[in-house]
Design an enzyme around this catalytic site. Structure first.
Site, mmCIF file in Angstrom:
data_model
loop_
_atom_site.group_PDB
_atom_site.id
_atom_site.type_symbol
_atom_site.label_atom_id
_atom_site.label_comp_id
_atom_site.label_asym_id
_atom_site.label_seq_id
_atom_site.Cartn_x
_atom_site.Cartn_y
_atom_site.Cartn_z
ATOM 1 N N HIS A 171 0.836 -1.210 0.000
ATOM 2 C CA HIS A 171 0.000 0.000 0.000
ATOM 3 C C HIS A 171 0.867 1.255 0.000
ATOM 4 C CE1 HIS A 171 -3.197 -2.803 1.202
ATOM 5 N NE2 HIS A 171 -4.044 -1.868 0.815
ATOM 6 N N LYS A 175 -0.833 4.950 4.554
ATOM 7 C CA LYS A 175 -1.844 4.053 5.132
ATOM 8 C C LYS A 175 -1.668 3.958 6.645
ATOM 9 C CE LYS A 175 -3.991 -0.450 4.614
ATOM 10 N NZ LYS A 175 -5.313 0.158 4.813
HETATM 11 P P1 NAD Z 1 -7.429 10.158 4.206
HETATM 12 O O1 NAD Z 1 -6.547 10.468 5.362
HETATM 13 O O2 NAD Z 1 -7.081 10.695 2.860
HETATM 14 O O3 NAD Z 1 -8.913 10.615 4.526
HETATM 15 C C1 NAD Z 1 -9.536 10.479 5.781
HETATM 16 C C2 NAD Z 1 -10.428 11.684 5.982
HETATM 17 O O4 NAD Z 1 -11.186 11.470 7.174
HETATM 18 C C3 NAD Z 1 -9.625 12.983 6.161
HETATM 19 O O5 NAD Z 1 -10.164 14.004 5.347
HETATM 20 C C4 NAD Z 1 -9.809 13.297 7.637
HETATM 21 O O6 NAD Z 1 -9.832 14.690 7.901
HETATM 22 C C5 NAD Z 1 -11.163 12.669 7.925
HETATM 23 N N1 NAD Z 1 -11.340 12.306 9.336
HETATM 24 C C6 NAD Z 1 -10.527 11.534 10.093
HETATM 25 N N2 NAD Z 1 -11.036 11.433 11.334
HETATM 26 C C7 NAD Z 1 -12.190 12.135 11.338
HETATM 27 C C8 NAD Z 1 -13.176 12.408 12.331
HETATM 28 N N3 NAD Z 1 -13.072 11.919 13.574
HETATM 29 N N4 NAD Z 1 -14.237 13.183 11.987
HETATM 30 C C9 NAD Z 1 -14.351 13.689 10.731
HETATM 31 N N5 NAD Z 1 -13.437 13.466 9.756
HETATM 32 C C10 NAD Z 1 -12.392 12.699 10.067
HETATM 33 O O7 NAD Z 1 -7.518 8.564 4.163
HETATM 34 P P2 NAD Z 1 -7.999 7.646 2.944
HETATM 35 O O8 NAD Z 1 -6.851 7.258 2.120
HETATM 36 O O9 NAD Z 1 -9.193 8.277 2.317
HETATM 37 O O10 NAD Z 1 -8.440 6.335 3.741
HETATM 38 C C11 NAD Z 1 -9.484 6.377 4.705
HETATM 39 C C12 NAD Z 1 -9.739 4.965 5.214
HETATM 40 O O11 NAD Z 1 -10.255 4.153 4.141
HETATM 41 C C13 NAD Z 1 -8.489 4.222 5.712
HETATM 42 O O12 NAD Z 1 -8.836 3.474 6.858
HETATM 43 C C14 NAD Z 1 -8.143 3.287 4.562
HETATM 44 O O13 NAD Z 1 -7.440 2.144 4.981
HETATM 45 C C15 NAD Z 1 -9.526 2.932 4.099
HETATM 46 N N6 NAD Z 1 -9.626 2.395 2.739
HETATM 47 C C16 NAD Z 1 -10.568 1.433 2.563
HETATM 48 C C17 NAD Z 1 -10.795 0.913 1.305
HETATM 49 C C18 NAD Z 1 -11.889 -0.107 1.144
HETATM 50 O O14 NAD Z 1 -12.116 -0.585 0.010
HETATM 51 N N7 NAD Z 1 -12.580 -0.454 2.212
HETATM 52 C C19 NAD Z 1 -10.052 1.364 0.208
HETATM 53 C C20 NAD Z 1 -9.094 2.347 0.421
HETATM 54 C C21 NAD Z 1 -8.905 2.875 1.698
#
Ligand code: NAD
Length: 286
Positions: A171, A175
């Site tokens: 990844h 991450k």
């Molecule tokens: P990122 O850091 O780019 O985005 C996360 C967002 O959430 C940020 O804008 C942050 O400000 C916001 N945030 C965090 N805590 C918060 C809170 N308490 N209240 C409000 N907003 C909050 O991360 P990302 O790359 O978008 O990944 C997010 C999650 O998705 C990770 O856990 C990642 O592993 C997961 N993910 C899952 C899949 C899937 O298919 N399930 C695919 C990719 C990523």
């Protein structure tokens, strides 16, 4: 393709007349912005609010493009759900907050689609209990890409015949969790499917800690974190003079969106908390 496995982002679900009202949580993040674009483009889904602790006040159109409503990002999920009738939340935030978001939604009868990975088992237990108490369903899917769901399914099939297996997940360097949720679920599904005992017991003298990876459900898992990567995984099986490698690559975050849109359409028909998009894709084989 049957209605239950339709992926089209613009297709209208024939079963519903009024749109499904969606709150996007983590809307300013990498995944959240993709979710805004995908949900905004689906005519049977309607974004009614969006939450993030960053970019508060910014229009969703700036983050997710012209098909999003001209609503501002707000900060408090509970307040948004109390102010606007909502059917589903989609959460891509951080493992430290995703469970609280889900509990807050379920308490209000709103079904969570949770994409955030790295939550603790205790979080999932609490969500499961709250789902039962409130008679509200939820879906946690560590990977929404159709190819990844198939990779896990094929790995579980192979594990019945080839019990010796290791997982390498790769990844991007930002991450938050390791091993990935996809690797954890793959290990769980292999563990559940495996009928034989692995023949190989690594005997190596470790010259560096962690050289043989972490162990999840008895399966070695190796995590790679590098800039340039998105989300990739190899499941490697070894047998008598043969190997089998099952590999999946997400090359862009849009690869997850067909599954997210499908989950939003289907989550309310689930029973309690379900784990894995396969619970929707292969519902007819359960
Ligand atoms: P990122 O850091 O780019 O985005 C996360 C967002 O959430 C940020 O804008 C942050 O400000 C916001 N945030 C965090 N805590 C918060 C809170 N308490 N209240 C409000 N907003 C909050 O991360 P990302 O790359 O978008 O990944 C997010 C999650 O998705 C990770 O856990 C990642 O592993 C997961 N993910 C899952 C899949 C899937 O298919 N399930 C695919 C990719 C990523």
């Amino acid at each position: 393709m049957s209605e239950s496995t339709s992926f089209s982002e613009t297709e209208t679900s024939p079963s519903s007349s009024s749109p499904i009202r969606v709150c996007v949580v983590g809307a300013a993040g990498r995944m959240g912005q993709e979710v805004l674009r995908a949900v905004g483009a689906a005519s049977d889904l309607k974004i009614v609010s969006a939450i993030d602790r960053e970019h508060v006040g910014v229009s969703l159109r700036e983050l997710g493009g012209p098909r999003c409503p001209d609503l501002p990002v707000t900060e408090k999920l509970g307040a948004a759900l109390d102010a606007t009738p909502t059917d589903v939340i989609v959460d891509f935030t951080h493992p430290s907050s995703a469970a609280q978001h889900a509990l807050s939604a379920i308490k209000r009868g709103v079904a969570p689609v949770i994409g955030t990975t790295g939550m603790q088992d205790a979080d999932l237990r609490q969500i499961r209990e709250q789902c039962e108490a409130q008679a509200t369903p939820a879906l946690y899917a560590p990977n929404f890409a159709i190819g990844a769901v198939l990779m896990i399914k094929f790995a579980a099939m192979a594990a019945r015949w080839l019990p010796d297996v290791e997982i390498i997940e790769l990844h991007h360097e930002k991450k938050a969790d390791a091993p990935s949720g996809t690797a954890m679920l793959t290990a769980q599904r292999i563990h559940d499917a495996r009928t034989g005992t692995p023949a190989r017991k690594p005997q190596a003298t470790l010259k560096a800690e962690g050289a043989l990876g972490a162990t999840v459900q008895g399966i070695p898992v190796h995590s790679v974190r590098l800039p340039g990567l998105v989300a990739h995984q190899e499941v490697l099986f070894g047998g008598q003079d043969e190997t089998l490698t099952i590999r999946h690559d997400s090359l862009h975050r849009s690869s997850f969106m067909g599954g997210v849109v499908l989950a939003v359409r289907k989550v309310r028909s689930l029973d309690g908390l379900q784990i894995g998009l396969d619970k929707i894709l292969f519902a007819d084989q359960a």
